[in-house]
Design an enzyme around this catalytic site. Sequence first.
Site, mmCIF file in Angstrom:
data_model
loop_
_atom_site.group_PDB
_atom_site.id
_atom_site.type_symbol
_atom_site.label_atom_id
_atom_site.label_comp_id
_atom_site.label_asym_id
_atom_site.label_seq_id
_atom_site.Cartn_x
_atom_site.Cartn_y
_atom_site.Cartn_z
ATOM 1 C CB SER A 152 -0.843 -0.042 1.280
ATOM 2 O OG SER A 152 -1.409 1.209 1.572
ATOM 3 C CE1 TYR A 165 -5.211 -1.602 4.605
ATOM 4 C CE2 TYR A 165 -3.735 0.243 4.193
ATOM 5 C CZ TYR A 165 -4.515 -0.797 3.722
ATOM 6 O OH TYR A 165 -4.587 -1.036 2.373
HETATM 7 P P1 NAP Z 1 -11.959 -4.984 -0.468
HETATM 8 O O1 NAP Z 1 -12.801 -4.715 -1.670
HETATM 9 O O2 NAP Z 1 -12.441 -4.539 0.875
HETATM 10 O O3 NAP Z 1 -11.580 -6.525 -0.425
HETATM 11 C C1 NAP Z 1 -10.952 -7.097 0.687
HETATM 12 C C2 NAP Z 1 -10.938 -8.597 0.533
HETATM 13 O O4 NAP Z 1 -10.296 -9.208 1.659
HETATM 14 C C3 NAP Z 1 -12.332 -9.196 0.420
HETATM 15 O O5 NAP Z 1 -12.312 -10.201 -0.545
HETATM 16 C C4 NAP Z 1 -12.548 -9.803 1.793
HETATM 17 O O6 NAP Z 1 -13.416 -10.934 1.759
HETATM 18 C C5 NAP Z 1 -11.140 -10.259 2.128
HETATM 19 N N1 NAP Z 1 -10.976 -10.454 3.575
HETATM 20 C C6 NAP Z 1 -11.083 -9.525 4.549
HETATM 21 N N2 NAP Z 1 -10.903 -10.084 5.748
HETATM 22 C C7 NAP Z 1 -10.693 -11.413 5.542
HETATM 23 C C8 NAP Z 1 -10.432 -12.523 6.387
HETATM 24 N N3 NAP Z 1 -10.383 -12.411 7.717
HETATM 25 N N4 NAP Z 1 -10.246 -13.738 5.823
HETATM 26 C C9 NAP Z 1 -10.317 -13.886 4.484
HETATM 27 N N5 NAP Z 1 -10.529 -12.860 3.619
HETATM 28 C C10 NAP Z 1 -10.718 -11.643 4.150
HETATM 29 O O7 NAP Z 1 -10.565 -4.269 -0.616
HETATM 30 P P2 NAP Z 1 -9.559 -4.029 -1.838
HETATM 31 O O8 NAP Z 1 -9.410 -2.565 -1.965
HETATM 32 O O9 NAP Z 1 -9.883 -4.853 -3.010
HETATM 33 O O10 NAP Z 1 -8.247 -4.547 -1.119
HETATM 34 C C11 NAP Z 1 -7.482 -5.652 -1.531
HETATM 35 C C12 NAP Z 1 -6.077 -5.480 -0.996
HETATM 36 O O11 NAP Z 1 -5.510 -4.291 -1.557
HETATM 37 C C13 NAP Z 1 -6.000 -5.291 0.528
HETATM 38 O O12 NAP Z 1 -4.856 -5.930 1.025
HETATM 39 C C14 NAP Z 1 -5.863 -3.789 0.671
HETATM 40 O O13 NAP Z 1 -5.236 -3.426 1.869
HETATM 41 C C15 NAP Z 1 -5.001 -3.476 -0.534
HETATM 42 N N6 NAP Z 1 -5.007 -2.081 -0.975
HETATM 43 C C16 NAP Z 1 -6.150 -1.481 -1.401
HETATM 44 C C17 NAP Z 1 -6.097 -0.165 -1.839
HETATM 45 C C18 NAP Z 1 -7.301 0.582 -2.337
HETATM 46 O O14 NAP Z 1 -7.188 1.797 -2.580
HETATM 47 N N7 NAP Z 1 -8.427 -0.035 -2.535
HETATM 48 C C19 NAP Z 1 -4.880 0.524 -1.827
HETATM 49 C C20 NAP Z 1 -3.748 -0.132 -1.378
HETATM 50 C C21 NAP Z 1 -3.822 -1.437 -0.961
HETATM 51 P P3 NAP Z 1 -15.030 -10.755 1.925
HETATM 52 O O15 NAP Z 1 -15.450 -9.725 0.916
HETATM 53 O O16 NAP Z 1 -15.559 -12.097 1.613
HETATM 54 O O17 NAP Z 1 -15.226 -10.310 3.338
#
Ligand code: NAP
Length: 260
Positions: A152, A165
């Site tokens: 991130s 985080y």
């Molecule tokens: P998201 O839409 O909230 O997706 C998060 C995913 O993680 C979902 O599939 C969720 O499953 C799963 N998850 C959460 N807790 C879990 C657990 N205890 N066990 C198993 N699975 C779990 O977020 P996203 O933005 O796509 O994020 C994906 C990754 O990218 C994360 O690591 C996040 O920190 C990183 N990231 C995101 C951004 C951004 O701007 N969006 C920027 C930098 C990094 P369910 O939906 O089934 O609960």
Amino acid sequence: MEHSVSDFSMDFFRLDNKVAIVTGGNTGLGQGFAVALAKAGADIFIVTHGDDGEETRKLVEKEGRKVEFFRGDLSQKEDIKNLIDKCIKVFGKIDILVNNAGMIKRAPILEYKDEDWKQVISVNLDAVYYLSQKVAIIMANQGSGKIINIASMLSFQGGKFVPAYTAAKHGVAGITKAFANELACKNIQVNAIAPGYIVTNNTAKIRSDENRSEEILERIPAARWGYPIDVMGTVVFLSGRASDYVNGHILAVDGGWLVR
Ligand code: NAP
């Protein structure tokens, strides 16, 4: 191994007959990674938490690839063991691991709750370590593998209202380098992708806060939020032959945020 420049081909970006685990592959960035890897030829094993992942199933199957699901909680070590056992049972191997699942809990640091700290560290850092270690043992026996962690901007910066985080994502950057150092000699490449501000559920809260959203947008040189599609090419690159000499790198896909 090929050494002549004429051996280079676009097949270096193909992943035919590879097997990829994508945690959190039901939505957001994880869904993008799963579909990108399937389009490059890989079969996909998705770890979901709450959602059943049906939408991703359809998208992967549309590419003519196999997809299998494991529903569990990555903060539970038992689930980590069980998901690996299931992937091996179904597909017989693991070529690519994308540690994508993650969560965020926002609160001012002086009010931050112990349970939120523990939960975020457990899912965003502990699970990455445990799953990577166990999968790396399998990859070492196979003689090859790719591990891609999702870092991130908060692997580099402090952020606001998200201390757990930030700590976890700094940790993800650290273990990416630590694993890369020890595993490069076993033909396992460990790298990370650091997405900038991407439109997913994870950022819904800050996008709906007008001031915060404007503050973020003003700082992005590309002058727009990113979408999962903006990050899909990097996961293919880091999963294929094209990146076999790339180790411990944290690749920012951020519209220029970090160079501002
Ligand atoms: P998201 O839409 O909230 O997706 C998060 C995913 O993680 C979902 O599939 C969720 O499953 C799963 N998850 C959460 N807790 C879990 C657990 N205890 N066990 C198993 N699975 C779990 O977020 P996203 O933005 O796509 O994020 C994906 C990754 O990218 C994360 O690591 C996040 O920190 C990183 N990231 C995101 C951004 C951004 O701007 N969006 C920027 C930098 C990094 P369910 O939906 O089934 O609960």
